[in-house]
Design an enzyme around this catalytic site. Structure first.
Site, PDB file in Angstrom:
ATOM      1  N   ASP A 272       0.755  -1.193  -0.050  1.00  0.00           N
ATOM      2  CA  ASP A 272       0.053   0.093   0.017  1.00  0.00           C
ATOM      3  C   ASP A 272       0.831   1.184   0.130  1.00  0.00           C
ATOM      4  O   ASP A 272       1.920   1.357  -0.065  1.00  0.00           O
ATOM      5  CB  ASP A 272      -0.903  -0.014   1.261  1.00  0.00           C
ATOM      6  CG  ASP A 272      -0.188  -0.131   2.473  1.00  0.00           C
ATOM      7  OD1 ASP A 272       1.068   0.221   2.429  1.00  0.00           O
ATOM      8  OD2 ASP A 272      -0.814  -0.304   3.668  1.00  0.00           O
TER       9      ASP A 272
ATOM     10  N   GLU B 292       3.878   1.007   2.050  1.00  0.00           N
ATOM     11  CA  GLU B 292       4.761   0.005   1.628  1.00  0.00           C
ATOM     12  C   GLU B 292       4.523  -1.208   2.651  1.00  0.00           C
ATOM     13  O   GLU B 292       5.459  -1.882   2.895  1.00  0.00           O
ATOM     14  CB  GLU B 292       5.990   0.246   1.578  1.00  0.00           C
ATOM     15  CG  GLU B 292       6.356   1.985   0.890  1.00  0.00           C
ATOM     16  CD  GLU B 292       7.452   2.472   0.502  1.00  0.00           C
ATOM     17  OE1 GLU B 292       8.433   2.755   1.367  1.00  0.00           O
ATOM     18  OE2 GLU B 292       7.662   2.557  -0.593  1.00  0.00           O
TER      19      GLU B 292
ATOM     20  N   GLU C 160       8.518  14.229   8.221  1.00  0.00           N
ATOM     21  CA  GLU C 160       7.653  13.346   7.756  1.00  0.00           C
ATOM     22  C   GLU C 160       6.499  13.174   8.900  1.00  0.00           C
ATOM     23  O   GLU C 160       5.414  13.273   8.590  1.00  0.00           O
ATOM     24  CB  GLU C 160       8.194  11.629   7.549  1.00  0.00           C
ATOM     25  CG  GLU C 160       7.175  10.540   7.191  1.00  0.00           C
ATOM     26  CD  GLU C 160       8.011   9.309   7.041  1.00  0.00           C
ATOM     27  OE1 GLU C 160       8.356   8.663   8.299  1.00  0.00           O
ATOM     28  OE2 GLU C 160       8.349   8.558   6.055  1.00  0.00           O
TER      29      GLU C 160
END
Ligand code: BGC
Length: 367
Positions: free
Chosen positions: A171, A174, A327
């Site tokens: 997905d 990953e 992130e």
């Protein structure tokens, strides 16, 4: 520090001469170029290059050029593997198994060669979002006629996705390579829909209808939200993309509204960003900046500006002194005991993450 200016700079400085964008220049595992990250980064650059009020006149052409060079790079990566991709399409038509060596990777080294083998490379959302992004670029840049190499790569990637859409793959995150993910299906849908407007001779309408029917019949939770993957009673914040920007459903469709409500209930950390999904352990499962910005983008689309603004304000506050966005933020974490092992394995949380900066540009340009 002007975060918009800085975001442009981070992106331009981390585009290599080949046209590839590094996902993050400081983390060894992220010194590659992904179709998924790059598609949003190129979209941000193209969108921003056309913003009329921009105080950045001097670099607008360079931004459009940057997006074009990324698309050129993707085209070359795909065409280098033309025979393998054609073999995969033929095999799928014959009902044969997928041979991984003949599929596209999720990420490539900047010179377009394959990355280390151990990565979960088979991901179909990246090429889907890339096709969507390329068509947006063509519209923004008024690129006509379409370069013949682009047409070849676009047709190849679209036929590849149409052949494989029901195949389980990793997905967006990953993970979960044995499942079929709704966000992946929506990326494929967006890519095929976009390609059809660009190259009407390619007709993917039957596949797009099938994807839509499949999601409605098999992709919902018992509560009527979109499921993270087929058969799961769980949402994932990446489902925001099903509407924004993939438009498998309209942002105000009741299915989307129910999905967003559950994302808010289960994944919006109080006074913070957005977790990916409830049992996420990656770096302890912190709050993601790009997901907060993604939800803001969604709220902008449905006119909920106050909610959008509060998410954007939170995201802006996560920039460090240099203006770099990460992130994720390890506060709060869903699984704190998993934080340190990831730091030991990969180093500190990726920062600057180009995808986070791209999402920032996108929300600022979609207001
Ligand atoms: C994320 C991917 C992303 C990659 C590079 C991974 O941790 O799960 O979605 O493409 O980082 O940014």
């Amino acid at each position: 520090m002007n975060l918009l200016d800085h975001s442009r700079r981070v992106i331009m400085e981390n585009q290599l001469s080949s046209g590839a964008y590094l996902a993050c220049p400081t983390m060894p595992d992220y010194q590659f170029s992904w179709f998924r990250d790059g598609a949003y980064i190129a979209y941000a650059m193209a969108l921003d290059s056309r913003a009329g009020d921009a105080p950045h006149q001097g670099i607008m052409d360079a931004q459009l050029n940057s997006a074009q060079r990324f698309h050129d790079w993707c085209v070359s990566v795909i065409l280098k593997r033309e025979d393998a991709i054609e073999r995969t399409i033929i095999r799928a038509a014959q009902g044969g198994p997928v041979v991984l060596a003949d599929t596209l990777n999720a990420r490539y080294t900047p010179d377009g060669s394959t990355g280390p083998d151990s990565w979960p490379e088979f991901q179909l959302d990246g090429p889907g979002t890339w096709l969507w992004s390329l068509v947006e670029f063509v519209k923004i840049a008024r690129l006509t006629p379409l370069p013949s190499e682009w047409a070849r790569a676009v047709s190849l990637a679209a036929r590849y996705l149409a052949a494989l859409w029901q195949t389980p793959c990793y997905d967006y995150w990953e993970e979960h390579g044995n499942a079929v993910h709704i966000s992946t299906l929506s990326a494929i849908f967006a890519g095929l829909t976009a390609v059809q407007t660009l190259m009407p001779a390619l007709d993917f309408s039957a596949t797009c209808d099938e994807i839509c029917k499949f999601v409605l019949e098999q992709g919902l939770t018992p509560g009527g939200e979109l499921a993270k993957s087929i058969g799961m009673d769980m949402v994932d914040a990446n489902l925001i993309s099903v509407a924004t920007p993939h438009r498998l459903f309209a942002p105000d469709d009741p299915v989307m509204q129910r999905t967003i409500a559950r994302i808010e209930r289960e994944l919006h950390a109080p006074d913070s960003g957005i977790h990916r999904y409830v049992n996420d352990v990656y770096y302890g499962g912190g709050a993601w900046v790009l997901l907060a910005l993604w939800l803001a983008w969604y709220y902008q689309e449905i006119g909920e500006t106050a909610r959008a603004t509060s998410l954007i304000t939170w995201a802006e506050a996560q920039a460090d002194n240099a203006g770099h966005l990460p992130e994720q933020i390890p506060l709060p974490m869903l699984a704190p005991y998993h934080y340190q092992p990831w730091v030991q394995q990969r180093g500190p949380i990726a920062r600057p993450l180009l995808w986070s900066h791209a999402k920032y540009i996108i929300v600022k340009r979609s207001q």
